[in-house]
Motif scaffolding. Structure first.
Motif, PDB file in Angstrom:
ATOM      1  N   VAL A 113       3.882  -3.217 -12.519  1.00  0.00           N
ATOM      2  CA  VAL A 113       2.839  -2.265 -12.140  1.00  0.00           C
ATOM      3  C   VAL A 113       1.960  -1.988 -13.348  1.00  0.00           C
ATOM      4  O   VAL A 113       2.465  -1.838 -14.463  1.00  0.00           O
ATOM      5  CB  VAL A 113       3.445  -0.932 -11.640  1.00  0.00           C
ATOM      6  CG1 VAL A 113       2.348   0.037 -11.202  1.00  0.00           C
ATOM      7  CG2 VAL A 113       4.417  -1.187 -10.496  1.00  0.00           C
ATOM      8  N   THR A 115       0.828  -1.203   0.000  1.00  0.00           N
ATOM      9  CA  THR A 115       0.000   0.000   0.000  1.00  0.00           C
ATOM     10  C   THR A 115       0.861   1.251   0.000  1.00  0.00           C
ATOM     11  O   THR A 115       0.608   2.208  -0.746  1.00  0.00           O
ATOM     12  CB  THR A 115      -0.942   0.005   1.212  1.00  0.00           C
ATOM     13  OG1 THR A 115      -1.793  -1.141   1.165  1.00  0.00           O
ATOM     14  CG2 THR A 115      -1.808   1.270   1.232  1.00  0.00           C
ATOM     15  N   LEU A 149      -4.147   1.428  -9.025  1.00  0.00           N
ATOM     16  CA  LEU A 149      -2.881   0.801  -9.413  1.00  0.00           C
ATOM     17  C   LEU A 149      -2.852  -0.658  -8.973  1.00  0.00           C
ATOM     18  O   LEU A 149      -3.481  -1.037  -7.985  1.00  0.00           O
ATOM     19  CB  LEU A 149      -1.700   1.531  -8.760  1.00  0.00           C
ATOM     20  CG  LEU A 149      -1.382   2.935  -9.275  1.00  0.00           C
ATOM     21  CD1 LEU A 149      -0.450   3.648  -8.300  1.00  0.00           C
ATOM     22  CD2 LEU A 149      -0.758   2.873 -10.658  1.00  0.00           C
ATOM     23  N   THR A 150      -2.102  -1.472  -9.713  1.00  0.00           N
ATOM     24  CA  THR A 150      -1.885  -2.873  -9.371  1.00  0.00           C
ATOM     25  C   THR A 150      -0.391  -3.159  -9.334  1.00  0.00           C
ATOM     26  O   THR A 150       0.352  -2.715 -10.212  1.00  0.00           O
ATOM     27  CB  THR A 150      -2.542  -3.802 -10.405  1.00  0.00           C
ATOM     28  OG1 THR A 150      -3.943  -3.531 -10.470  1.00  0.00           O
ATOM     29  CG2 THR A 150      -2.334  -5.263 -10.050  1.00  0.00           C
ATOM     30  N   LEU A 151       0.041  -3.899  -8.309  1.00  0.00           N
ATOM     31  CA  LEU A 151       1.418  -4.380  -8.208  1.00  0.00           C
ATOM     32  C   LEU A 151       1.391  -5.895  -8.295  1.00  0.00           C
ATOM     33  O   LEU A 151       0.604  -6.547  -7.605  1.00  0.00           O
ATOM     34  CB  LEU A 151       2.052  -3.978  -6.873  1.00  0.00           C
ATOM     35  CG  LEU A 151       2.048  -2.498  -6.467  1.00  0.00           C
ATOM     36  CD1 LEU A 151       2.727  -2.337  -5.105  1.00  0.00           C
ATOM     37  CD2 LEU A 151       2.755  -1.647  -7.500  1.00  0.00           C
ATOM     38  N   THR A 180       2.177   1.941  -3.458  1.00  0.00           N
ATOM     39  CA  THR A 180       1.170   2.479  -4.383  1.00  0.00           C
ATOM     40  C   THR A 180       0.832   3.930  -4.056  1.00  0.00           C
ATOM     41  O   THR A 180       0.589   4.729  -4.959  1.00  0.00           O
ATOM     42  CB  THR A 180      -0.115   1.635  -4.382  1.00  0.00           C
ATOM     43  OG1 THR A 180      -0.637   1.542  -3.054  1.00  0.00           O
ATOM     44  CG2 THR A 180       0.133   0.237  -4.928  1.00  0.00           C
TER      45      THR A 180
END
Length: 349
Positions: free
Chosen positions: A236, A146, A205-207, A149
């Protein structure tokens, strides 16, 4: 390892010396606008810690089926827990993966203050009794992701030439968190190679943390390309909410996962960050130069986008998990009462 085909962003450089920071912000903006995907290095997560998280995932997926099914997602109206291979759908086709989902560890909202279907996304996680260490480890890992991001979101505010706090109102208190451990078994003769079907992610966003096995693919103007593992790096991608907020200046990109070959398994950990569920994503006022490059959010009649965050997130959950939708939402067709056209209307920043 395959040749790396995505841009590489050094997270440390985004808070480094002014000239290096300026160059990295320019690279970040170009990557997010043209591809919507990039590798992230310099994020502070050691390779040893990443491997420890994937090793914990391997231990969970190696548990007896009865242990895993004791925390099946269908038991949770909050969409937390275990899904066996084929239980999740993408574009109405089963994905060939098993997974374990968590979100923020919270108390469920009481029935007396429950006014919208998406409020039921808030609640506790399920944890397997056979691996008591999972709770502490995964909640800590989710908190660390978190923070990354949030740092990236701040950088994107600068890329979009916005005030540094432009996204703060939508994430104040706590952004929406969703993390999943994923196991892709090797293909069987004659079976589908859909590890995960082509889709976009619904959040900001995505990791993605991968093991050493390839499978993730990204759609580009020149066709599908592989995003193979890069040692120590996270992958990402931009989610629909950032595409909405920037009126299409930033790009949410279709991506998929192809199942590994027979006899080979693949492990990954994906983390999705969105605005608070009760927030509304603003339509940012871009400078004339940036606005001229904004193409508007991509329209897909089969996947309407909602500016109200909870509605956008719940839409995806219901479509992906029809068993949970049927048991807890009374909507076997993957819809929920209360999701309206009004949620699609932009709110100026």
């Amino acid at each position: 390892m395959e040749n790396v085909s995505l841009p590489i962003i050094d997270f440390a450089a985004l808070s480094g010396a002014p000239e290096a920071r300026r160059r990295m912000l320019a690279t970040l903006g170009q990557a997010a606008r043209e591809v919507g995907f990039f590798y992230l290095t310099g994020h502070g997560l050691s390779e040893a810690d990443q491997k420890a998280t994937l090793a914990l995932a391997a231990r969970f997926f190696a548990l007896p089926e009865q242990e895993k099914r004791s925390v099946q997602m269908v038991h949770s109206p909050h969409f937390r827990g275990y899904n066996q291979v084929g239980a999740e759908l993408t574009r109405a086709r089963p994905d060939r993966r098993e997974q374990f989902d968590i979100m923020g560890e919270e108390a469920a909202i009481g029935a007396d203050v429950l006014h919208q279907p998406w409020q039921r996304l808030t609640g506790p996680n399920q944890w397997p009794a056979a691996l008591p260490e999972m709770k502490t480890h995964l909640l800590d890992w989710q908190a660390r992701l978190t923070d990354i991001t949030l740092g990236l979101l701040s950088a994107f505010a600068e890329v979009l030439e916005q005030p540094a706090d432009v996204f703060d109102a939508s994430i104040r208190g706590a952004p929406y968190q969703h993390m999943k451990l994923i196991h892709y078994p090797g293909r069987e003769a004659g079976s589908s190679d859909q590890g995960v079907g082509a889709h976009k992610d619904p959040g900001y966003l995505t990791l993605v943390m991968q093991d050493d096995q390839s499978g993730l693919e990204v759609e580009t103007a020149n066709g599908w390309i592989s995003a193979p593992p890069l040692a120590g790096a996270l992958v990402v991608n931009i989610g629909e909410l950032l595409e909405l907020a920037s009126n299409g200046y930033l790009k949410a990109t279709l991506h998929r996962v192809v199942s590994p070959p027979p006899g080979v398994s693949r492990l990954s950990c994906a983390f999705f960050m969105a605005a608070r569920l009760d927030a509304t994503v603003p339509l940012l006022t871009l400078s004339p130069e940036l606005a001229a490059q904004a193409q508007g959010p991509e329209s897909d009649p089969t996947n309407p986008l909602f500016y109200q965050v909870g509605e956008n997130v719940l839409k995806g959950r219901l479509r992906s998990h029809p068993d949970v939708a049927a048991r807890h939402y009374g909507q076997p067709d993957g819809t929920a009462q209360g999701i309206s056209d009004k949620a699609q209307e932009p709110v100026p920043a």
